[in-house]
Enzyme design. Structure first.
Site, PDB file in Angstrom:
ATOM      1  N   GLU A 185       0.886  -1.166   0.000  1.00  0.00           N
ATOM      2  CA  GLU A 185       0.000   0.000   0.000  1.00  0.00           C
ATOM      3  C   GLU A 185       0.916   1.206   0.000  1.00  0.00           C
ATOM      4  OE1 GLU A 185      -1.076   3.062   1.261  1.00  0.00           O
ATOM      5  OE2 GLU A 185      -1.794   2.238   3.161  1.00  0.00           O
ATOM      6  N   CYS A 222      -1.852   8.030   4.694  1.00  0.00           N
ATOM      7  CA  CYS A 222      -1.932   7.645   3.280  1.00  0.00           C
ATOM      8  C   CYS A 222      -3.271   8.095   2.709  1.00  0.00           C
ATOM      9  CB  CYS A 222      -1.730   6.162   3.097  1.00  0.00           C
ATOM     10  SG  CYS A 222      -2.398   5.180   4.400  1.00  0.00           S
TER      11      CYS A 222
HETATM   12  P1  NAP Z   1       9.641   3.637   3.390  1.00  0.00           P
HETATM   13  O1  NAP Z   1      10.879   4.384   3.056  1.00  0.00           O
HETATM   14  O2  NAP Z   1       8.887   3.117   2.251  1.00  0.00           O
HETATM   15  O3  NAP Z   1      10.082   2.429   4.363  1.00  0.00           O
HETATM   16  C1  NAP Z   1       9.126   1.524   4.882  1.00  0.00           C
HETATM   17  C2  NAP Z   1       9.834   0.208   5.212  1.00  0.00           C
HETATM   18  O4  NAP Z   1      10.252  -0.416   4.003  1.00  0.00           O
HETATM   19  C3  NAP Z   1      11.077   0.384   6.062  1.00  0.00           C
HETATM   20  O5  NAP Z   1      11.167  -0.717   6.930  1.00  0.00           O
HETATM   21  C4  NAP Z   1      12.197   0.331   5.052  1.00  0.00           C
HETATM   22  O6  NAP Z   1      13.373  -0.202   5.609  1.00  0.00           O
HETATM   23  C5  NAP Z   1      11.671  -0.622   4.017  1.00  0.00           C
HETATM   24  N1  NAP Z   1      12.181  -0.323   2.680  1.00  0.00           N
HETATM   25  C6  NAP Z   1      12.028   0.842   2.003  1.00  0.00           C
HETATM   26  N2  NAP Z   1      12.612   0.756   0.799  1.00  0.00           N
HETATM   27  C7  NAP Z   1      13.137  -0.486   0.711  1.00  0.00           C
HETATM   28  C8  NAP Z   1      13.880  -1.169  -0.298  1.00  0.00           C
HETATM   29  N3  NAP Z   1      14.209  -0.572  -1.450  1.00  0.00           N
HETATM   30  N4  NAP Z   1      14.284  -2.436  -0.047  1.00  0.00           N
HETATM   31  C9  NAP Z   1      13.979  -3.040   1.117  1.00  0.00           C
HETATM   32  N5  NAP Z   1      13.293  -2.434   2.118  1.00  0.00           N
HETATM   33  C10 NAP Z   1      12.873  -1.174   1.910  1.00  0.00           C
HETATM   34  O7  NAP Z   1       8.647   4.500   4.268  1.00  0.00           O
HETATM   35  P2  NAP Z   1       8.922   5.505   5.495  1.00  0.00           P
HETATM   36  O8  NAP Z   1      10.305   5.332   5.997  1.00  0.00           O
HETATM   37  O9  NAP Z   1       7.838   5.335   6.453  1.00  0.00           O
HETATM   38  O10 NAP Z   1       8.707   6.943   4.879  1.00  0.00           O
HETATM   39  C11 NAP Z   1       9.359   7.414   3.726  1.00  0.00           C
HETATM   40  C12 NAP Z   1       8.341   7.961   2.738  1.00  0.00           C
HETATM   41  O11 NAP Z   1       7.342   6.973   2.502  1.00  0.00           O
HETATM   42  C13 NAP Z   1       7.539   9.161   3.202  1.00  0.00           C
HETATM   43  O12 NAP Z   1       8.182  10.375   2.968  1.00  0.00           O
HETATM   44  C14 NAP Z   1       6.274   9.025   2.389  1.00  0.00           C
HETATM   45  O13 NAP Z   1       6.441   9.604   1.133  1.00  0.00           O
HETATM   46  C15 NAP Z   1       6.082   7.575   2.226  1.00  0.00           C
HETATM   47  N6  NAP Z   1       5.084   6.971   3.137  1.00  0.00           N
HETATM   48  C16 NAP Z   1       3.901   6.585   2.649  1.00  0.00           C
HETATM   49  C17 NAP Z   1       2.973   5.994   3.481  1.00  0.00           C
HETATM   50  C18 NAP Z   1       1.676   5.523   2.979  1.00  0.00           C
HETATM   51  O14 NAP Z   1       0.732   5.703   3.646  1.00  0.00           O
HETATM   52  N7  NAP Z   1       1.605   4.849   1.890  1.00  0.00           N
HETATM   53  C19 NAP Z   1       3.234   5.790   4.812  1.00  0.00           C
HETATM   54  C20 NAP Z   1       4.467   6.176   5.299  1.00  0.00           C
HETATM   55  C21 NAP Z   1       5.385   6.762   4.442  1.00  0.00           C
HETATM   56  P3  NAP Z   1      14.637   0.670   6.026  1.00  0.00           P
HETATM   57  O15 NAP Z   1      14.146   2.028   6.375  1.00  0.00           O
HETATM   58  O16 NAP Z   1      15.198  -0.088   7.147  1.00  0.00           O
HETATM   59  O17 NAP Z   1      15.526   0.649   4.844  1.00  0.00           O
END
Ligand code: NAP
Length: 526
Positions: A265, A302
């Site tokens: 999601e 989200c």
């Molecule tokens: P994220 O960067 O997508 O990370 C979420 C989880 O996925 C973390 O455990 C991260 O691990 C892992 N992950 C991310 N990219 C990966 C990859 N390429 N390979 C393997 N594992 C991976 O989300 P976030 O840290 O919560 O926030 C960053 C951005 O995500 C926000 O600025 C926003 O744009 C978006 N976000 C969207 C939602 C939504 O509702 N859909 C919710 C939260 C955030 P590690 O951090 O340990 O690498």
């Protein structure tokens, strides 16, 4: 509340062997104790192997056993009292009332799944009796039930430390389906993850289940996340987070020798369509409510409604004036992590430099080091259509209003939108003809269509859909909230001409579990 700095692998507290991960209080920029040494490859391997070992025993546990597991987790999460909420507050800077609500919702979801298990309809059991006399060909005896898919890897979300995290909807629905779970905690809230994980570990032990049913890995860095997705024991992945992260996991899963589904999601713009009669009747009230929804918890939902579409004219201008006044009065609010704050600031910077996009209002500055100001921008429909980057999610309290020349242009902008989690119609009765034209377009693009109200709150009830066509999620047929969330971790098996002694009880002739089943296409409990 006593934290150990350990993760949990197959029922044991285990110290990691890699670099220390420390949560940060985003309101003060101060690191929090304890540190959590990250899991290494061997520990990821061990958690997956134990999940696989536990799978055969766990998938065939009685529904009552799994229902008790879910209820015990809910009861014990509540018994953690304010300690859990207070740790979540310092790790995320989210307010107490929101976190109380989130825990209520998490426990409500666990109990909803427990009731579902007892009711048994989720098995979707079907019995098509043999028709040996059928011409021109006889029909075999065919029976179907749902079975668990296998161990599930859950990536906890950063923005919901309870409801979309260690004991959130993904874990709850996988455990309901009969799948062991390996959670990769979000590195921003390891303390909340440990507390919740310990509750699940204890509940697993109290219910006499194998320890491998649940493991909690605390680690950061993409490599170990990918290892988890690539591990042969893992049968499905559930993720909530960024589009980049979700797509990376989808690619890794698709490239495995045995590809597996990834239920990611990945967020959404959640367009709000302010229809003309509603806008004329209540532009100011609608604008104030919209800005409240947009800025709730620094817009870190989200389901944050960050795109507003309407037909240009004096009523839209009234709306924009009122929204600008409301946004300008909003205090800055602390974001979850420095990285999310940086991403928000960069996105604002990009928008300010985008030709055709005008700044309309900024909220109050100040707050802590990672506080975000509310921001409103405007563009016309032609400018929006010409710049696909304007349709990318900005995570935070920022929105764009799009002015369309007329209703036809509004319809064509909606037709050009990508997949969304939600779409909201702000409408009065007199808007019904236009709403009827819009509804098929919205159904084709969103997982949930609302009339009036705003979409932030996702009810954990049977009819809820939290998903949508790509890029809102990786599979438009799935939801991560509501009863159907468990379908992601089940698969149908058909039994043809099996002797009665070999049939599972769910599809046996005498229906010993008294399930509602489709017998020869008609619902029956006998
Ligand atoms: P994220 O960067 O997508 O990370 C979420 C989880 O996925 C973390 O455990 C991260 O691990 C892992 N992950 C991310 N990219 C990966 C990859 N390429 N390979 C393997 N594992 C991976 O989300 P976030 O840290 O919560 O926030 C960053 C951005 O995500 C926000 O600025 C926003 O744009 C978006 N976000 C969207 C939602 C939504 O509702 N859909 C919710 C939260 C955030 P590690 O951090 O340990 O690498």
């Amino acid at each position: 509340m006593n934290l150990t700095g350990m993760m949990l692998i197959g029922g044991q507290g285990v110290a990691g062997r890699r670099d220390m991960i420390r949560a940060l209080d985003p309101s003060t920029d101060q690191p929090l104790e304890p540190g959590y040494a990250g899991a290494d490859r061997e520990q990821v391997e061990q958690a997956c192997a134990l999940a696989w070992e536990a799978f055969d025993a766990y998938r065939e546990t009685a529904p009552e056993t799994r229902a008790r597991l879910l209820e015990t987790i809910a009861d014990e999460m509540e018994a953690l009292g304010d300690g859990l909420i207070e740790r979540a507050m310092v790790e995320t800077s989210l307010p107490r009332a929101r976190l109380h609500g989130e825990r209520g919702r998490t426990c409500g979801q666990l109990r909803l799944f427990a009731r579902t298990l007892r009711a048994g309809e989720w098995l979707d059991a079907r019995v098509d009796p043999a028709m040996p006399q059928r011409q021109p060909l006889p029909r075999a005896d065919l029976r179907q039930r749902q079975v668990a898919l296998g161990p599930v890897a859950v990536f906890g979300a950063g923005n919901f430390p309870l409801a979309f995290s260690v004991a959130g909807g993904d874990t709850a629905s996988a455990l309901t389906a009969g799948c062991p779970v390996v959670v990769k905690a979000h590195p921003a809230h390891p303390g909340v993850s440990e507390l919740t994980g310990r509750v699940i570990r204890q509940a697993v032990a109290d219910c006499g289940l194998p320890g491998g049913v649940f493991s909690l890995l605390i680690t950061d860095g993409h490599a170990l996340g990918r290892q988890l997705v690539e591990h042969p024991a893992i049968a499905a992945v559930a993720f909530t987070g960024s589009r980049r992260g979700g797509e990376a996991l989808m690619r890794a899963a698709a490239l495995r020798p045995r590809p597996i589904p990834v239920y990611a999601e990945m967020g959404s713009l959640n367009p709000v369509l302010a229809l003309p009669h509603a806008l004329a009747a209540r532009a100011e009230a609608m604008a104030a409510a919209w800005v409240d929804a947009l800025t709730l918890n620094a817009g870190q939902f989200c389901t944050c409604p960050s795109l507003l579409l309407a037909v240009e004219g004096e009523d839209l201008e009234r709306f924009r004036r009122a929204a600008a006044n409301a946004a300008a009065a909003k205090p800055a609010d602390t974001m979850l992590t420095p990285a999310i704050h940086d991403a928000y600031q960069s996105a604002l910077h990009r928008l300010r430099r985008t030709p055709g996009v005008a700044e309309r209002a900024f909220g109050q500055a100040g707050g802590g080091p990672y506080a975000a100001q509310a921001a409103l921008f405007e563009v016309d429909a032609a400018g929006f259509a010409a710049r696909p980057e304007l349709a990318e999610e900005i995570f935070g309290p920022c929105a764009l209003t799009v002015a369309c020349r007329d209703q036809d242009e509004l319809l064509s902008i909606v037709a050009g939108l990508d997949g969304q989690l939600t779409a909201t119609l702000q409408m009065d009765d007199a808007d019904l003809p236009l709403a009827r034209e819009l509804l098929p377009l919205l159904e084709a693009r969103a997982g949930r269509v609302l009339a009036n109200g705003f979409p932030n709150w996702v009810e954990t009830s049977p009819a809820m859909v939290h998903g949508g066509p790509f890029p809102a999620s990786s599979d438009s047929r799935a939801t991560s909230v509501g009863l159907a969330a468990m379908d992601r971790f089940l698969r149908p098996v058909c039994y043809q001409n099996l002797p009665a002694a070999l049939l599972p009880p769910q599809v046996a002739d005498d229906n010993p579990l008294r399930l509602w089943r489709r017998v020869d296409s008609a619902w029956s409990q006998s």
